[in-house]
Design a protein around this motif. Structure first.
Motif, mmCIF file in Angstrom:
data_model
loop_
_atom_site.group_PDB
_atom_site.id
_atom_site.type_symbol
_atom_site.label_atom_id
_atom_site.label_comp_id
_atom_site.label_asym_id
_atom_site.label_seq_id
_atom_site.Cartn_x
_atom_site.Cartn_y
_atom_site.Cartn_z
ATOM 1 N N HIS A 177 0.860 -1.186 0.000
ATOM 2 C CA HIS A 177 0.000 0.000 0.000
ATOM 3 C C HIS A 177 0.893 1.232 0.000
ATOM 4 C CE1 HIS A 177 -3.342 2.668 0.715
ATOM 5 N NE2 HIS A 177 -2.834 3.075 1.865
ATOM 6 N N ASP A 200 -1.681 0.000 -4.886
ATOM 7 C CA ASP A 200 -2.017 -1.129 -4.023
ATOM 8 C C ASP A 200 -1.815 -2.415 -4.822
ATOM 9 O OD1 ASP A 200 -2.718 0.501 -1.928
ATOM 10 O OD2 ASP A 200 -4.874 0.137 -2.066
ATOM 11 N N SER A 251 3.833 7.530 2.072
ATOM 12 C CA SER A 251 3.458 6.499 3.029
ATOM 13 C C SER A 251 3.550 5.132 2.352
ATOM 14 C CB SER A 251 2.020 6.749 3.523
ATOM 15 O OG SER A 251 1.550 5.663 4.281
ATOM 16 N N TYR A 252 4.174 4.167 3.063
ATOM 17 C CA TYR A 252 4.336 2.832 2.500
ATOM 18 C C TYR A 252 4.112 1.791 3.599
ATOM 19 C CZ TYR A 252 6.708 -1.255 0.437
ATOM 20 O OH TYR A 252 7.017 -2.505 -0.024
ATOM 21 N N HIS A 253 3.080 0.974 3.400
ATOM 22 C CA HIS A 253 2.804 -0.160 4.287
ATOM 23 C C HIS A 253 2.980 -1.457 3.496
ATOM 24 C CE1 HIS A 253 0.970 3.013 6.688
ATOM 25 N NE2 HIS A 253 0.925 2.165 7.706
ATOM 26 N N ASP A 292 2.526 -5.559 3.985
ATOM 27 C CA ASP A 292 1.935 -6.610 4.813
ATOM 28 C C ASP A 292 1.389 -6.031 6.120
ATOM 29 O OD1 ASP A 292 1.140 -9.211 5.263
ATOM 30 O OD2 ASP A 292 3.083 -9.898 6.016
ATOM 31 N N GLY A 293 0.769 -4.860 6.001
ATOM 32 C CA GLY A 293 0.119 -4.211 7.131
ATOM 33 C C GLY A 293 1.029 -3.409 8.038
ATOM 34 N N GLU A 294 2.316 -3.357 7.720
ATOM 35 C CA GLU A 294 3.288 -2.696 8.606
ATOM 36 C C GLU A 294 3.833 -1.426 7.957
ATOM 37 O OE1 GLU A 294 6.742 -4.127 11.691
ATOM 38 O OE2 GLU A 294 6.340 -5.354 9.916
ATOM 39 N N ASN A 295 3.948 -0.365 8.739
ATOM 40 C CA ASN A 295 4.529 0.896 8.277
ATOM 41 C C ASN A 295 6.042 0.726 8.199
ATOM 42 O OD1 ASN A 295 5.339 3.484 7.708
ATOM 43 N ND2 ASN A 295 4.794 4.329 9.713
ATOM 44 N N VAL A 296 6.538 0.334 7.041
ATOM 45 C CA VAL A 296 7.952 -0.016 6.924
ATOM 46 C C VAL A 296 8.859 1.208 6.969
ATOM 47 C CG1 VAL A 296 7.558 -2.200 5.728
ATOM 48 C CG2 VAL A 296 7.721 -0.094 4.399
#
Length: 231
Positions: free
Chosen positions: A9, A33, A67-69, A71-75
């Motif tokens: 995302h 996405d 903004s970059y997520h 697998d659901g994580e804010n990397v």
């Protein structure tokens, strides 16, 4: 594409490079996405930003802003150690030039990611043998890269990408160094892995024939996603 949460995302991703007083903006507000199980091609002309985007997706580079997520994580909030762990455990990489170590056999090349994460030699070798069999290289597992053809080396590289049971394979021009027949065999392998094992596969390619075998095509031009096609 289903209703599951996206694996990738990206919102308003910018990437600039500064050389002296010259600033070059390569990505200029990417929104993207990608869901689990997709087979996606990222295409575009040279210099359009597709390789930079791939490096950001693979956590090999960080955006200047956005903004970059994954697998659901804010990397973007993670340190280098955490990012390295994600790359090792969740992402398999395949490159145009194979990136195999010349002094190691095919099996030794394949199991390196598992040894790096601390798996036992026995478990790593069992898993490595299984992956080489999956890509049709079981009979060549003790050969070194200089004893293998280009297509065989790329199969070894794919086995290495698969060995850690990643959530996604990122492949940067994976058929670019191969002739058309062997390149098609490699593409057939990606399609089969995606269809039968539901592995998410993202390819960067300049080849329309390769891109058209993917279920989704994301076209990048001048640092922006300008077109998306879904089969």
């Amino acid at each position: 594409m289903g209703t599951s949460a996206p694996l990738f995302h990206l919102e308003n991703i910018h990437k600039s490079f500064q050389i002296g007083i010259l600033k070059t903006e390569v990505l200029r507000g990417i929104h993207l996405d990608i869901s689990p199980g997709e087979l996606t091609a990222i295409v575009g002309t040279s210099g359009g930003g597709k390789s930079t985007l791939m490096n950001i997706l693979g956590l090999l580079d960080t955006p200047t802003s956005g903004s970059y997520h994954f697998d659901g994580e804010n990397v973007l909030a993670l340190d280098d150690g955490a990012l390295s762990t994600i790359r090792n455990r969740k992402i398999g990489f395949v490159f145009q030039q194979f990136n195999l170590l010349a002094r190691l056999s095919a099996l030794e090349n394949v199991i390196l990611p598992l040894l790096y994460r601390g798996d036992s030699q026995w478990r790593a070798e069992q898993r490595g043998r299984a992956m080489l069999e999956k890509v049709g290289m079981a009979e060549r597992m003790f050969h070194r890269p200089n004893e293998l053809s280009g297509g065989q080396q790329q199969r070894v590289a794919i086995a290495r990408a698969l060995v850690g049971e990643p959530a996604v394979i990122l492949a940067d021009e994976p058929t670019g160094a191969l002739d058309s027949k062997v390149g098609q065999e490699i593409m057939d392998l990606f399609v089969r892995l995606n269809r039968e094992e539901r592995i998410t596969v993202i390819l960067v390619t300049h080849d329309p024939r390769t891109a058209n075998q993917c279920r989704r095509i994301v076209r990048v031009k001048d640092g922006l996603v300008v077109e998306e096609a879904v089969a």
